[in-house]
Design a protein around this motif. Sequence first.
Motif, PDB file in Angstrom:
ATOM      1  N   GLY A 131      25.275  43.468  62.256  1.00 25.07           N
ATOM      2  CA  GLY A 131      24.886  43.331  60.847  1.00 25.07           C
ATOM      3  C   GLY A 131      23.869  44.392  60.452  1.00 25.07           C
ATOM      4  O   GLY A 131      23.714  45.419  61.141  1.00 25.07           O
ATOM      5  N   PHE A 132      23.196  44.134  59.366  1.00 25.86           N
ATOM      6  CA  PHE A 132      22.255  45.082  58.760  1.00 25.86           C
ATOM      7  C   PHE A 132      21.240  45.642  59.765  1.00 25.86           C
ATOM      8  O   PHE A 132      21.024  46.848  59.849  1.00 25.86           O
ATOM      9  N   LEU A 133      20.619  44.726  60.529  1.00 25.47           N
ATOM     10  CA  LEU A 133      19.567  45.180  61.454  1.00 25.47           C
ATOM     11  C   LEU A 133      20.106  46.056  62.580  1.00 25.47           C
ATOM     12  O   LEU A 133      19.423  46.953  63.058  1.00 25.47           O
ATOM     13  N   ASP A 134      21.328  45.775  62.989  1.00 24.13           N
ATOM     14  CA  ASP A 134      21.918  46.607  64.055  1.00 24.13           C
ATOM     15  C   ASP A 134      22.135  48.025  63.544  1.00 24.13           C
ATOM     16  O   ASP A 134      21.944  48.993  64.283  1.00 24.13           O
ATOM     17  N   ILE A 135      22.512  48.120  62.280  1.00 24.67           N
ATOM     18  CA  ILE A 135      22.698  49.457  61.699  1.00 24.67           C
ATOM     19  C   ILE A 135      21.334  50.134  61.535  1.00 24.67           C
ATOM     20  O   ILE A 135      21.176  51.319  61.816  1.00 24.67           O
ATOM     21  N   ALA A 136      20.333  49.340  61.127  1.00 25.66           N
ATOM     22  CA  ALA A 136      18.993  49.918  60.958  1.00 25.66           C
ATOM     23  C   ALA A 136      18.435  50.427  62.304  1.00 25.66           C
ATOM     24  O   ALA A 136      17.840  51.497  62.377  1.00 25.66           O
ATOM     25  N   PHE A 137      18.654  49.641  63.359  1.00 29.08           N
ATOM     26  CA  PHE A 137      18.168  50.039  64.694  1.00 29.08           C
ATOM     27  C   PHE A 137      19.198  50.913  65.429  1.00 29.08           C
ATOM     28  O   PHE A 137      18.984  51.260  66.592  1.00 29.08           O
ATOM     29  N   GLY A 138      20.310  51.203  64.770  1.00 32.61           N
ATOM     30  CA  GLY A 138      21.444  51.863  65.432  1.00 32.61           C
ATOM     31  C   GLY A 138      21.102  53.182  66.102  1.00 32.61           C
ATOM     32  O   GLY A 138      21.724  53.555  67.101  1.00 32.61           O
ATOM     33  N   TRP A 139      20.100  53.898  65.568  1.00 32.32           N
ATOM     34  CA  TRP A 139      19.735  55.203  66.144  1.00 32.32           C
ATOM     35  C   TRP A 139      19.326  55.072  67.617  1.00 32.32           C
ATOM     36  O   TRP A 139      19.466  56.015  68.386  1.00 32.32           O
ATOM     37  N   ILE A 140      18.851  53.868  68.006  1.00 27.68           N
ATOM     38  CA  ILE A 140      18.430  53.668  69.406  1.00 27.68           C
ATOM     39  C   ILE A 140      19.645  53.800  70.336  1.00 27.68           C
ATOM     40  O   ILE A 140      19.516  54.188  71.492  1.00 27.68           O
TER      41      ILE A 140
ATOM     42  N   ASN B  80      30.681  56.599  41.816  1.00 26.63           N
ATOM     43  CA  ASN B  80      31.152  56.879  40.456  1.00 26.63           C
ATOM     44  C   ASN B  80      30.140  57.720  39.674  1.00 26.63           C
ATOM     45  O   ASN B  80      29.836  57.441  38.511  1.00 26.63           O
ATOM     46  N   GLY B  81      29.591  58.716  40.355  1.00 24.16           N
ATOM     47  CA  GLY B  81      28.713  59.678  39.686  1.00 24.16           C
ATOM     48  C   GLY B  81      27.240  59.291  39.662  1.00 24.16           C
ATOM     49  O   GLY B  81      26.404  60.084  39.244  1.00 24.16           O
ATOM     50  N   THR B  82      26.898  58.079  40.093  1.00 22.92           N
ATOM     51  CA  THR B  82      25.479  57.680  40.089  1.00 22.92           C
ATOM     52  C   THR B  82      24.916  57.747  41.507  1.00 22.92           C
ATOM     53  O   THR B  82      25.542  57.256  42.450  1.00 22.92           O
ATOM     54  N   ALA B  83      23.734  58.332  41.619  1.00 25.18           N
ATOM     55  CA  ALA B  83      23.143  58.533  42.949  1.00 25.18           C
ATOM     56  C   ALA B  83      22.282  57.352  43.373  1.00 25.18           C
ATOM     57  O   ALA B  83      21.543  56.778  42.576  1.00 25.18           O
ATOM     58  N   ILE B  84      22.394  57.013  44.649  1.00 20.06           N
ATOM     59  CA  ILE B  84      21.517  56.001  45.257  1.00 20.06           C
ATOM     60  C   ILE B  84      20.885  56.687  46.469  1.00 20.06           C
ATOM     61  O   ILE B  84      21.592  57.287  47.283  1.00 20.06           O
ATOM     62  N   CYS B  85      19.548  56.572  46.577  1.00 19.77           N
ATOM     63  CA  CYS B  85      18.822  57.247  47.649  1.00 19.77           C
ATOM     64  C   CYS B  85      18.133  56.242  48.558  1.00 19.77           C
ATOM     65  O   CYS B  85      17.921  55.100  48.163  1.00 19.77           O
ATOM     66  N   GLU B  86      17.738  56.718  49.733  1.00 25.12           N
ATOM     67  CA  GLU B  86      17.043  55.937  50.762  1.00 25.12           C
ATOM     68  C   GLU B  86      18.043  55.043  51.503  1.00 25.12           C
ATOM     69  O   GLU B  86      18.630  54.127  50.912  1.00 25.12           O
ATOM     70  N   SER B  87      18.158  55.297  52.806  1.00 24.70           N
ATOM     71  CA  SER B  87      19.238  54.659  53.570  1.00 24.70           C
ATOM     72  C   SER B  87      19.233  53.126  53.522  1.00 24.70           C
ATOM     73  O   SER B  87      20.299  52.514  53.405  1.00 24.70           O
ATOM     74  N   LEU B  88      18.049  52.495  53.584  1.00 23.10           N
ATOM     75  CA  LEU B  88      18.048  51.021  53.581  1.00 23.10           C
ATOM     76  C   LEU B  88      18.464  50.492  52.202  1.00 23.10           C
ATOM     77  O   LEU B  88      19.140  49.460  52.096  1.00 23.10           O
ATOM     78  N   VAL B  89      18.081  51.225  51.161  1.00 26.90           N
ATOM     79  CA  VAL B  89      18.470  50.841  49.795  1.00 26.90           C
ATOM     80  C   VAL B  89      19.994  51.013  49.645  1.00 26.90           C
ATOM     81  O   VAL B  89      20.684  50.151  49.090  1.00 26.90           O
ATOM     82  N   ILE B  90      20.487  52.110  50.179  1.00 24.01           N
ATOM     83  CA  ILE B  90      21.936  52.371  50.100  1.00 24.01           C
ATOM     84  C   ILE B  90      22.714  51.278  50.846  1.00 24.01           C
ATOM     85  O   ILE B  90      23.733  50.778  50.365  1.00 24.01           O
ATOM     86  N   LEU B  91      22.201  50.900  52.026  1.00 28.90           N
ATOM     87  CA  LEU B  91      22.894  49.854  52.804  1.00 28.90           C
ATOM     88  C   LEU B  91      22.990  48.558  51.997  1.00 28.90           C
ATOM     89  O   LEU B  91      24.043  47.912  51.960  1.00 28.90           O
ATOM     90  N   GLU B  92      21.900  48.194  51.336  1.00 35.49           N
ATOM     91  CA  GLU B  92      21.923  46.957  50.535  1.00 35.49           C
ATOM     92  C   GLU B  92      22.892  47.107  49.369  1.00 35.49           C
ATOM     93  O   GLU B  92      23.628  46.178  49.032  1.00 35.49           O
TER      94      GLU B  92
ATOM     95  N   PHE C 236      19.493  58.560  59.748  1.00 33.43           N
ATOM     96  CA  PHE C 236      19.475  57.771  58.506  1.00 33.43           C
ATOM     97  C   PHE C 236      20.828  57.879  57.798  1.00 33.43           C
ATOM     98  O   PHE C 236      21.350  56.897  57.261  1.00 33.43           O
ATOM     99  N   ALA C 237      21.398  59.072  57.806  1.00 32.20           N
ATOM    100  CA  ALA C 237      22.711  59.261  57.186  1.00 32.20           C
ATOM    101  C   ALA C 237      23.801  58.547  57.989  1.00 32.20           C
ATOM    102  O   ALA C 237      24.757  58.004  57.432  1.00 32.20           O
ATOM    103  N   GLN C 238      23.611  58.533  59.304  1.00 36.06           N
ATOM    104  CA  GLN C 238      24.603  57.873  60.169  1.00 36.06           C
ATOM    105  C   GLN C 238      24.734  56.384  59.842  1.00 36.06           C
ATOM    106  O   GLN C 238      25.811  55.799  59.934  1.00 36.06           O
TER     107      GLN C 238
END
Length: 225
Positions: free
Chosen positions: A150-159, A59-71, A14-16
Amino acid sequence: MNEVKLFWTFSSPFAQRIVWALKLKDIEYETIQEDLANKSSLLLEYNPIHKKVPVLLHNGTAICESLVILEYIDETWNKIARLLPEDPLVRANVRFWAKYNDEQLFPSVFDAFVNQGVKQEKAKSSALANLDVAEKQLVGKKFFSGESIGFLDIAFGWIANYLEIIEETSGMKLLDKERFPLISAWKDNFCDVPIIKESCPNREKLIIKYQRIRAYLTTIAAQND
Ligand SMILES: N[C@@H](CCC(=O)N[C@@H](CS)C(=O)NCC(=O)O)C(=O)O
């Protein structure tokens, strides 16, 4: 000011995703390596709900969850390497399949990874059925996102890289070339993208880490039987 920090660990698929997105967009960032067995107080402060990596600090504000971060990354640095398509319907479809990966495909593979014997066989069958579904998404396409990554390739990238580590450390084979010719071809195409190739985690280190994770999790799974 444009300060970007990533709380991560190299073994997290997920971090990758976030590493790949930041690199594809040529964003400068600093990494903070987390020890998940002894999480830092900063990680707990920035992700108090799930207490997981990745966390992006912008800039000091946290964003969590990998798919949310990607968007968030795609919307904030929107001049280059767009990850999500423009069309709302196509975007909805992309989000559907990313959710499918996170809620169905990846968990079924992980279930097979942490179990043994009959339980592993059962999880393996459902992982294979879920991979069949993913395979169909690639008909007529080079990437899950179309002609380019694109987005989906990164989401499925772990494969493309974590799956073979999971297979090797648990002694099971899932991604058979004959059953999954399109995912196998996608894997080669994905790994051939220079930024992806350069920023993949070290294979040997991953093997050692996943051997340890499996030994630990299979013991826990067996105790709960
Ligand atoms: N849904 C989360 C999953 C993240 C996740 O599972 N991270 C794992 C590492 S791969 C973690 O931090 N685990 C720590 C824990 O469960 O305590 C995401 O997409 O960011």
